[in-house]
Design a protein around this motif. Structure first.
Motif, PDB file in Angstrom:
ATOM      1  N   TRP A  63      21.733   6.123   3.363  1.00  0.00           N
ATOM      2  CA  TRP A  63      21.058   6.249   2.062  1.00  0.00           C
ATOM      3  C   TRP A  63      19.928   5.249   1.961  1.00  0.00           C
ATOM      4  CZ3 TRP A  63      25.090   7.022  -2.421  1.00  0.00           C
ATOM      5  CH2 TRP A  63      25.785   8.207  -2.203  1.00  0.00           C
ATOM      6  N   ALA A  64      20.164   4.047   2.451  1.00  0.00           N
ATOM      7  CA  ALA A  64      19.120   3.019   2.408  1.00  0.00           C
ATOM      8  C   ALA A  64      17.900   3.474   3.198  1.00  0.00           C
ATOM      9  CB  ALA A  64      19.656   1.700   2.963  1.00  0.00           C
ATOM     10  N   SER A  65      18.130   4.079   4.360  1.00  0.00           N
ATOM     11  CA  SER A  65      17.006   4.580   5.159  1.00  0.00           C
ATOM     12  C   SER A  65      16.259   5.691   4.440  1.00  0.00           C
ATOM     13  CB  SER A  65      17.505   5.098   6.506  1.00  0.00           C
ATOM     14  OG  SER A  65      18.053   4.066   7.266  1.00  0.00           O
ATOM     15  N   ALA A  66      17.009   6.601   3.834  1.00  0.00           N
ATOM     16  CA  ALA A  66      16.372   7.716   3.119  1.00  0.00           C
ATOM     17  C   ALA A  66      15.568   7.222   1.921  1.00  0.00           C
ATOM     18  CB  ALA A  66      17.431   8.719   2.668  1.00  0.00           C
ATOM     19  N   ILE A  67      16.147   6.318   1.153  1.00  0.00           N
ATOM     20  CA  ILE A  67      15.454   5.767  -0.019  1.00  0.00           C
ATOM     21  C   ILE A  67      14.222   4.983   0.427  1.00  0.00           C
ATOM     22  CG2 ILE A  67      15.651   4.099  -1.911  1.00  0.00           C
ATOM     23  CD1 ILE A  67      17.103   6.673  -2.514  1.00  0.00           C
ATOM     24  N   ILE A  71      10.381   5.762  -0.558  1.00  0.00           N
ATOM     25  CA  ILE A  71       9.567   4.744  -1.233  1.00  0.00           C
ATOM     26  C   ILE A  71       8.285   4.486  -0.449  1.00  0.00           C
ATOM     27  CG2 ILE A  71       9.456   2.273  -1.789  1.00  0.00           C
ATOM     28  CD1 ILE A  71      12.380   2.484  -2.692  1.00  0.00           C
ATOM     29  N   LEU A  72       8.403   4.388   0.868  1.00  0.00           N
ATOM     30  CA  LEU A  72       7.216   4.156   1.697  1.00  0.00           C
ATOM     31  C   LEU A  72       6.254   5.332   1.652  1.00  0.00           C
ATOM     32  CD1 LEU A  72       8.830   2.351   4.752  1.00  0.00           C
ATOM     33  CD2 LEU A  72       7.542   1.336   2.875  1.00  0.00           C
ATOM     34  N   GLN A  73       6.778   6.556   1.610  1.00  0.00           N
ATOM     35  CA  GLN A  73       5.910   7.734   1.472  1.00  0.00           C
ATOM     36  C   GLN A  73       5.173   7.709   0.139  1.00  0.00           C
ATOM     37  OE1 GLN A  73       8.243  11.249   2.081  1.00  0.00           O
ATOM     38  NE2 GLN A  73       8.545  10.854   4.275  1.00  0.00           N
ATOM     39  N   LEU A  74       5.896   7.384  -0.927  1.00  0.00           N
ATOM     40  CA  LEU A  74       5.244   7.289  -2.239  1.00  0.00           C
ATOM     41  C   LEU A  74       4.208   6.173  -2.250  1.00  0.00           C
ATOM     42  CD1 LEU A  74       8.337   7.775  -4.566  1.00  0.00           C
ATOM     43  CD2 LEU A  74       6.447   9.374  -4.260  1.00  0.00           C
ATOM     44  N   ASP A  75       4.513   5.090  -1.580  1.00  0.00           N
ATOM     45  CA  ASP A  75       3.580   3.969  -1.498  1.00  0.00           C
ATOM     46  C   ASP A  75       2.313   4.384  -0.749  1.00  0.00           C
ATOM     47  OD1 ASP A  75       3.516   1.168  -2.340  1.00  0.00           O
ATOM     48  OD2 ASP A  75       3.223   0.751  -0.213  1.00  0.00           O
ATOM     49  N   ARG A  76       2.468   5.135   0.324  1.00  0.00           N
ATOM     50  CA  ARG A  76       1.302   5.614   1.092  1.00  0.00           C
ATOM     51  C   ARG A  76       0.449   6.571   0.278  1.00  0.00           C
ATOM     52  NH1 ARG A  76       5.236   6.608   5.208  1.00  0.00           N
ATOM     53  NH2 ARG A  76       5.495   4.667   6.337  1.00  0.00           N
ATOM     54  N   ARG A  77       1.114   7.423  -0.498  1.00  0.00           N
ATOM     55  CA  ARG A  77       0.361   8.368  -1.342  1.00  0.00           C
ATOM     56  C   ARG A  77      -0.463   7.663  -2.399  1.00  0.00           C
ATOM     57  NH1 ARG A  77       5.185  12.010  -2.724  1.00  0.00           N
ATOM     58  NH2 ARG A  77       5.882  12.332  -0.605  1.00  0.00           N
ATOM     59  N   ASN A  78      -0.040   6.465  -2.774  1.00  0.00           N
ATOM     60  CA  ASN A  78      -0.771   5.707  -3.795  1.00  0.00           C
ATOM     61  C   ASN A  78      -1.829   4.805  -3.204  1.00  0.00           C
ATOM     62  OD1 ASN A  78       0.527   6.811  -5.994  1.00  0.00           O
ATOM     63  ND2 ASN A  78       2.187   5.340  -5.912  1.00  0.00           N
ATOM     64  N   GLY A  87      -2.916  -2.431  -4.354  1.00  0.00           N
ATOM     65  CA  GLY A  87      -2.314  -2.893  -5.593  1.00  0.00           C
ATOM     66  C   GLY A  87      -1.807  -1.777  -6.466  1.00  0.00           C
ATOM     67  N   GLU A  88      -1.691  -0.564  -5.918  1.00  0.00           N
ATOM     68  CA  GLU A  88      -1.267   0.576  -6.721  1.00  0.00           C
ATOM     69  C   GLU A  88       0.075   1.146  -6.311  1.00  0.00           C
ATOM     70  OE1 GLU A  88      -2.840   1.654  -9.446  1.00  0.00           O
ATOM     71  OE2 GLU A  88      -4.322   0.091  -9.145  1.00  0.00           O
ATOM     72  N   GLY A  89       0.629   0.733  -5.178  1.00  0.00           N
ATOM     73  CA  GLY A  89       1.868   1.302  -4.684  1.00  0.00           C
ATOM     74  C   GLY A  89       3.092   0.612  -5.254  1.00  0.00           C
ATOM     75  N   LEU A  90       4.251   1.161  -4.908  1.00  0.00           N
ATOM     76  CA  LEU A  90       5.508   0.622  -5.418  1.00  0.00           C
ATOM     77  C   LEU A  90       5.767  -0.789  -4.896  1.00  0.00           C
ATOM     78  CD1 LEU A  90       8.081   1.041  -7.069  1.00  0.00           C
ATOM     79  CD2 LEU A  90       9.149   1.890  -5.003  1.00  0.00           C
ATOM     80  N   ILE A  91       5.391  -1.065  -3.658  1.00  0.00           N
ATOM     81  CA  ILE A  91       5.606  -2.410  -3.127  1.00  0.00           C
ATOM     82  C   ILE A  91       4.818  -3.427  -3.953  1.00  0.00           C
ATOM     83  CG2 ILE A  91       5.458  -3.890  -1.096  1.00  0.00           C
ATOM     84  CD1 ILE A  91       7.460  -1.492  -0.906  1.00  0.00           C
ATOM     85  N   SER A  92       3.576  -3.096  -4.273  1.00  0.00           N
ATOM     86  CA  SER A  92       2.770  -3.980  -5.129  1.00  0.00           C
ATOM     87  C   SER A  92       3.371  -4.096  -6.519  1.00  0.00           C
ATOM     88  CB  SER A  92       1.341  -3.459  -5.230  1.00  0.00           C
ATOM     89  OG  SER A  92       0.732  -3.477  -3.980  1.00  0.00           O
ATOM     90  N   ASP A  93       3.930  -2.980  -7.017  1.00  0.00           N
ATOM     91  CA  ASP A  93       4.586  -3.016  -8.329  1.00  0.00           C
ATOM     92  C   ASP A  93       5.816  -3.919  -8.313  1.00  0.00           C
ATOM     93  OD1 ASP A  93       2.682  -1.284  -9.297  1.00  0.00           O
ATOM     94  OD2 ASP A  93       3.964   0.499  -9.204  1.00  0.00           O
ATOM     95  N   LEU A  94       6.605  -3.836  -7.243  1.00  0.00           N
ATOM     96  CA  LEU A  94       7.783  -4.702  -7.142  1.00  0.00           C
ATOM     97  C   LEU A  94       7.386  -6.173  -7.052  1.00  0.00           C
ATOM     98  CD1 LEU A  94      10.015  -2.602  -4.730  1.00  0.00           C
ATOM     99  CD2 LEU A  94      10.387  -2.992  -7.170  1.00  0.00           C
ATOM    100  N   VAL A  95       6.304  -6.454  -6.332  1.00  0.00           N
ATOM    101  CA  VAL A  95       5.813  -7.831  -6.240  1.00  0.00           C
ATOM    102  C   VAL A  95       5.367  -8.319  -7.621  1.00  0.00           C
ATOM    103  CG1 VAL A  95       3.985  -9.288  -5.292  1.00  0.00           C
ATOM    104  CG2 VAL A  95       5.220  -7.719  -3.802  1.00  0.00           C
ATOM    105  N   MET A  96       4.639  -7.476  -8.342  1.00  0.00           N
ATOM    106  CA  MET A  96       4.190  -7.844  -9.688  1.00  0.00           C
ATOM    107  C   MET A  96       5.374  -8.050 -10.630  1.00  0.00           C
ATOM    108  SD  MET A  96       1.713  -8.460 -11.684  1.00  0.00           S
ATOM    109  CE  MET A  96       1.259  -8.465 -13.384  1.00  0.00           C
ATOM    110  N   LEU A  97       6.374  -7.177 -10.524  1.00  0.00           N
ATOM    111  CA  LEU A  97       7.565  -7.305 -11.359  1.00  0.00           C
ATOM    112  C   LEU A  97       8.326  -8.582 -11.014  1.00  0.00           C
ATOM    113  CD1 LEU A  97       8.871  -5.625 -13.593  1.00  0.00           C
ATOM    114  CD2 LEU A  97      10.295  -4.556 -11.849  1.00  0.00           C
ATOM    115  N   LEU A  98       8.423  -8.901  -9.734  1.00  0.00           N
ATOM    116  CA  LEU A  98       9.081 -10.137  -9.312  1.00  0.00           C
ATOM    117  C   LEU A  98       8.332 -11.348  -9.852  1.00  0.00           C
ATOM    118  CD1 LEU A  98      11.358 -11.389  -7.651  1.00  0.00           C
ATOM    119  CD2 LEU A  98       9.858 -11.275  -5.662  1.00  0.00           C
ATOM    120  N   ARG A  99       7.025 -11.301  -9.782  1.00  0.00           N
ATOM    121  CA  ARG A  99       6.203 -12.385 -10.329  1.00  0.00           C
ATOM    122  C   ARG A  99       6.418 -12.512 -11.842  1.00  0.00           C
ATOM    123  NH1 ARG A  99       2.277 -15.288  -7.997  1.00  0.00           N
ATOM    124  NH2 ARG A  99       1.905 -14.224  -6.057  1.00  0.00           N
ATOM    125  N   HIS A 100       6.472 -11.375 -12.524  1.00  0.00           N
ATOM    126  CA  HIS A 100       6.651 -11.370 -13.984  1.00  0.00           C
ATOM    127  C   HIS A 100       8.024 -11.910 -14.376  1.00  0.00           C
ATOM    128  CE1 HIS A 100       6.087 -10.174 -18.124  1.00  0.00           C
ATOM    129  NE2 HIS A 100       7.253  -9.565 -18.085  1.00  0.00           N
TER     130      HIS A 100
END
Length: 188
Positions: A63-67, A71-78, A87-100
């Motif tokens: 499941w971790a691999s599938a998720i 997530i990486l596919q969605l990140d690439r699409r962004n 700065g538009e993908g989910l990884i950037s969003d998670l970094v911003m959320l972690l910072r917040h």
């Protein structure tokens, strides 16, 4: 269904956080307090979404691999596939959320939560505002969820590690906000 609503929830909250940092000047104290409460509620929703993703990735390595792959596919699409983080993908969003999770306490304590005492002194009911300790503990839990999600993604896929390295804010943010205690931060 699927992963998109969860990812969209995180993205929407991060966009609201970004806009909130840019427009934190309001006409009245009550409006500022109301905005802070709405932003805090939205933040808690994003934390819940991160917890759901973390729980799913912790259940099983398949499941971790599938998720992670999704997530990486969605990140690439962004727009993060060109080797430079937009700065538009989910990884950037998670970094911003972690910072917040870690920087917001300074913002709320300086600008908004000082008004809490004034409103209480004037007899205004503010029961829906969490105490500082409750907010801090909630933010620590959220920071832990995000770090565990990122760790689960790193264990599940080598592509995730490559994506993490492409994001210039990722490594400094995770290093800075990965531990609870001040002593551990000072040792680093």
């Amino acid at each position: 269904g699927g992963l998109k609503p969860i990812v969209q929830c995180i993205h929407d909250v991060v966009e609201e956080i970004k806009q909130g940092y840019a427009t934190d000047v309001f006409e009245s104290d009550g409006m500022m307090l109301d905005h802070a409460i709405r932003r805090e509620n939205a933040f808690q929703t994003a934390c819940s979404a991160c917890k759901v993703l973390r729980d799913i990735t912790a259940k099983d390595s398949n499941w971790a691999s599938a998720i992670t792959d999704e997530i990486l596919q969605l990140d690439r699409r962004n727009g993060n596939d060109d080797g430079v983080s937009s700065g538009e993908g989910l990884i950037s969003d998670l970094v911003m959320l972690l910072r917040h999770t870690n920087e917001a306490e300074l913002f709320y304590s300086r600008k908004v939560w000082r008004k809490r005492r004034e409103l209480r002194a004037h007899g205004i009911n503010i029961k829906n505002i969490k105490s500082r300790r409750e907010r801090r503990d909630s933010r620590r839990r959220c920071s832990l969820y995000i770090n565990q999600l990122l760790l689960g993604m790193a264990l599940a896929s080598d592509d995730a590690i490559g994506t993490f390295r492409k994001n210039p804010d990722f490594i400094p943010t995770v290093r800075l906000f990965s531990s609870y205690t001040i002593q551990e931060k000072l040792l680093r």
